[in-house]
Design a protein around this motif. Structure first.
Motif, mmCIF file in Angstrom:
data_model
loop_
_atom_site.group_PDB
_atom_site.id
_atom_site.type_symbol
_atom_site.label_atom_id
_atom_site.label_comp_id
_atom_site.label_asym_id
_atom_site.label_seq_id
_atom_site.Cartn_x
_atom_site.Cartn_y
_atom_site.Cartn_z
ATOM 1 N N ARG A 177 42.292 30.174 67.033
ATOM 2 C CA ARG A 177 42.635 31.482 66.466
ATOM 3 C C ARG A 177 42.603 32.571 67.547
ATOM 4 O O ARG A 177 43.467 33.454 67.590
ATOM 5 C CB ARG A 177 41.672 31.830 65.334
ATOM 6 C CG ARG A 177 41.799 30.935 64.115
ATOM 7 C CD ARG A 177 41.078 31.510 62.922
ATOM 8 N NE ARG A 177 41.624 32.825 62.553
ATOM 9 C CZ ARG A 177 41.358 33.441 61.401
ATOM 10 N NH1 ARG A 177 40.557 32.857 60.516
ATOM 11 N NH2 ARG A 177 41.864 34.619 61.125
ATOM 12 N N GLU A 201 45.837 32.464 56.602
ATOM 13 C CA GLU A 201 44.640 31.852 56.019
ATOM 14 C C GLU A 201 44.999 31.190 54.700
ATOM 15 O O GLU A 201 45.334 31.852 53.721
ATOM 16 C CB GLU A 201 43.551 32.905 55.830
ATOM 17 C CG GLU A 201 43.025 33.459 57.146
ATOM 18 C CD GLU A 201 41.821 34.373 56.944
ATOM 19 O OE1 GLU A 201 41.448 34.587 55.772
ATOM 20 O OE2 GLU A 201 41.275 34.853 57.949
ATOM 21 N N ASP A 202 44.965 29.882 54.703
ATOM 22 C CA ASP A 202 45.277 29.082 53.507
ATOM 23 C C ASP A 202 44.341 27.870 53.530
ATOM 24 O O ASP A 202 44.682 26.804 54.047
ATOM 25 C CB ASP A 202 46.744 28.638 53.527
ATOM 26 C CG ASP A 202 47.164 28.008 52.206
ATOM 27 O OD1 ASP A 202 46.284 27.508 51.479
ATOM 28 O OD2 ASP A 202 48.379 28.013 51.921
ATOM 29 N N PRO A 203 43.111 28.022 53.000
ATOM 30 C CA PRO A 203 42.106 26.953 53.102
ATOM 31 C C PRO A 203 42.579 25.589 52.613
ATOM 32 O O PRO A 203 42.404 24.586 53.327
ATOM 33 C CB PRO A 203 40.938 27.491 52.291
ATOM 34 C CG PRO A 203 41.077 28.975 52.383
ATOM 35 C CD PRO A 203 42.552 29.243 52.381
ATOM 36 N N ALA A 243 45.160 24.197 55.086
ATOM 37 C CA ALA A 243 44.560 23.914 56.395
ATOM 38 C C ALA A 243 43.737 22.626 56.342
ATOM 39 O O ALA A 243 43.819 21.781 57.244
ATOM 40 C CB ALA A 243 43.695 25.084 56.829
ATOM 41 N N ALA A 245 41.505 24.991 61.689
ATOM 42 C CA ALA A 245 42.677 25.683 62.221
ATOM 43 C C ALA A 245 43.676 24.637 62.673
ATOM 44 O O ALA A 245 43.317 23.667 63.366
ATOM 45 C CB ALA A 245 42.307 26.596 63.381
ATOM 46 N N ALA A 290 44.844 28.546 58.955
ATOM 47 C CA ALA A 290 43.393 28.496 59.127
ATOM 48 C C ALA A 290 42.672 28.547 57.793
ATOM 49 O O ALA A 290 43.218 28.965 56.776
ATOM 50 C CB ALA A 290 42.945 29.653 60.015
ATOM 51 N N ASN A 291 41.401 28.102 57.853
ATOM 52 C CA ASN A 291 40.479 28.204 56.729
ATOM 53 C C ASN A 291 39.324 29.047 57.239
ATOM 54 O O ASN A 291 38.394 28.492 57.805
ATOM 55 C CB ASN A 291 39.992 26.804 56.326
ATOM 56 C CG ASN A 291 38.908 26.866 55.279
ATOM 57 O OD1 ASN A 291 38.721 27.892 54.625
ATOM 58 N ND2 ASN A 291 38.169 25.788 55.130
ATOM 59 N N PRO A 292 39.398 30.299 57.028
ATOM 60 C CA PRO A 292 38.940 31.355 57.928
ATOM 61 C C PRO A 292 38.312 30.919 59.247
ATOM 62 O O PRO A 292 38.812 31.267 60.286
ATOM 63 C CB PRO A 292 37.978 32.154 57.070
ATOM 64 C CG PRO A 292 38.481 31.967 55.681
ATOM 65 C CD PRO A 292 39.120 30.608 55.636
ATOM 66 N N THR A 293 37.229 30.163 59.216
ATOM 67 C CA THR A 293 36.572 29.833 60.492
ATOM 68 C C THR A 293 36.364 28.337 60.713
ATOM 69 O O THR A 293 36.106 27.914 61.834
ATOM 70 C CB THR A 293 35.184 30.510 60.558
ATOM 71 O OG1 THR A 293 34.411 30.083 59.437
ATOM 72 C CG2 THR A 293 35.319 32.016 60.538
ATOM 73 N N VAL A 343 48.668 34.180 62.235
ATOM 74 C CA VAL A 343 47.625 33.309 61.695
ATOM 75 C C VAL A 343 47.580 33.515 60.189
ATOM 76 O O VAL A 343 47.374 34.631 59.712
ATOM 77 C CB VAL A 343 46.248 33.613 62.318
ATOM 78 C CG1 VAL A 343 45.177 32.735 61.681
ATOM 79 C CG2 VAL A 343 46.277 33.422 63.820
#
Length: 363
Positions: A304, A316-318, A321, A276, A270-273, A314
């Motif tokens: 998510r 987080e790797d922008p 992603a 995904a 995911a790329n925080p929000t 999950v």
């Protein structure tokens, strides 16, 4: 005025669908002068190859009837019927070849223009066919004037041909009245042949001109306005609103199917929000990791949420992603460029699963 304005707007060439629909409805380019030419040609063939002999035989039969009238018994109805039967068969020898040739040449002229096909729409009763106003419109239209001109041309040519031949053959025709019956057929066919030859030349010229005019007029009548073409495209491709609705429904079904596949995922990147991507990797299934779901914004948050509810890791790797979302479609294997990054994440998952086992093993 409205019809003229409508015709002026029809500036575009007819589409293949327009032409195909016209042919299916029996609206085909057909020249009536081609069968007329074929009939004249059939008459010439009859005059040259059939009439001299058949007319001679018929004249002999008539001479037997009139010169040897005392040889025919007419005492009752049977005798009269026998006489009429003999005359009928003698006349049939003259007429049947002409009828056969006219039918054959006429059918050939029609078939060579367009192959016949049954069209029920052409024989259905329509009120406009008996409308006086429509009738006058057809008579005084451009097509009506052309038909009138063709008829006048044929009448003038035939009249001139008959007058010219009879003027030159006047004495010969009088002499043939006193000649042997066998020569009457030959003389008549010779004079008629001259008339028919002139008619054939005239009808051939008229048929060629009419064939070109008919096809031009047919093609011109099928021309379309730009609005007609737009309407046809709408009918062929479907209503844009309905198509958009169908695409929306298809996207909704694909989205629901994709969301339902998230619980089967192995991990989510995911790329925080905003992004995904859910991946599934099971060594026993073989092959590279597969993207089972991906989305942005609200769909990313939904992925998510489902992943966290099902205990799916999950990460987080922008950059990863974003790249994976742009380059990999759903239900596709990830390309080799992502193998190393995904392998590290999978290794962390398996290492985390194996850690409790090592801690709980006996020393």
């Amino acid at each position: 005025m409205a019809d003229d304005a409508d015709k002026d707007s029809k500036t575009e060439e007819p589409t293949e669908k327009k032409i195909r629909d016209a042919l299916d409805k029996g609206n085909i380019p057909f020249s009536r002068e081609v069968p007329s030419f074929a009939s004249a040609l059939a008459i010439l063939v009859y005059l040259v190859f059939f009439l001299p002999n058949s007319a001679g035989h018929f004249a002999e039969s008539l001479r037997d009837v009139f010169e040897k009238a005392d040889g025919w018994k007419l005492e009752n109805g049977g005798d009269a019927m026998f006489l009429f039967q003999n005359l009928f068969w003698a006349a049939s020898g003259v007429l049947l070849p002409a009828l056969a040739l006219l039918m054959t040449f006429g059918l050939a002229a029609s078939v060579l223009q367009n192959m016949p096909s049954p069209v029920l729409d052409r024989i259905q009763p329509k009120l406009e066919r008996i409308s006086i106003g429509k009738g006058f419109g057809r008579i005084y239209s451009a097509k009506g004037m052309v038909e009138f001109g063709k008829s006048m041309f044929k009448i003038i040519v035939v009249s001139i041909a008959i007058v010219a031949v009879m003027k030159n053959e006047y004495l010969a025709s009088l002499a043939s009245m006193f000649a042997d019956p066998q020569t009457i057929g030959v003389e008549l066919s010779r004079m008629a042949g001259k008339i028919v030859v002139v008619i054939i030349i005239a009808t051939a010229t008229l048929a060629i001109a009419d064939l070109l005019w008919t096809r031009y007029s047919w093609h011109n009548d099928l021309k379309m306005s730009r609005q007609d073409i737009k309407d046809e495209h709408k009918q062929s491709d479907g209503d844009p609103i309905m198509k958009a609705r169908q695409r929306s429904l298809a996207r909704d079904r694909a989205r629901r199917r994709m969301i339902s596949a998230v619980p089967r995922a192995t991990l989510v990147i995911a790329n925080p929000t905003h992004f995904a991507v859910a991946l599934r990797y099971v060594p026993s299934e073989g092959g590279a990791p597969v993207v089972v779901a991906k989305g942005t914004d609200l769909i990313a948050l939904k992925i998510r949420e489902i992943a966290e509810a099902n205990g799916i890791p999950v990460f987080e790797d922008p950059p990863l992603a974003r790249s994976m979302f742009a380059q990999v479609s759903v239900d596709s294997f990830i390309p080799q460029v992502f193998y190393k990054a995904v392998a590290e994440l999978v290794h962390r998952i398996y290492a985390k699963k194996a850690k409790p086992k090592r801690e709980g093993s006996p020393q």
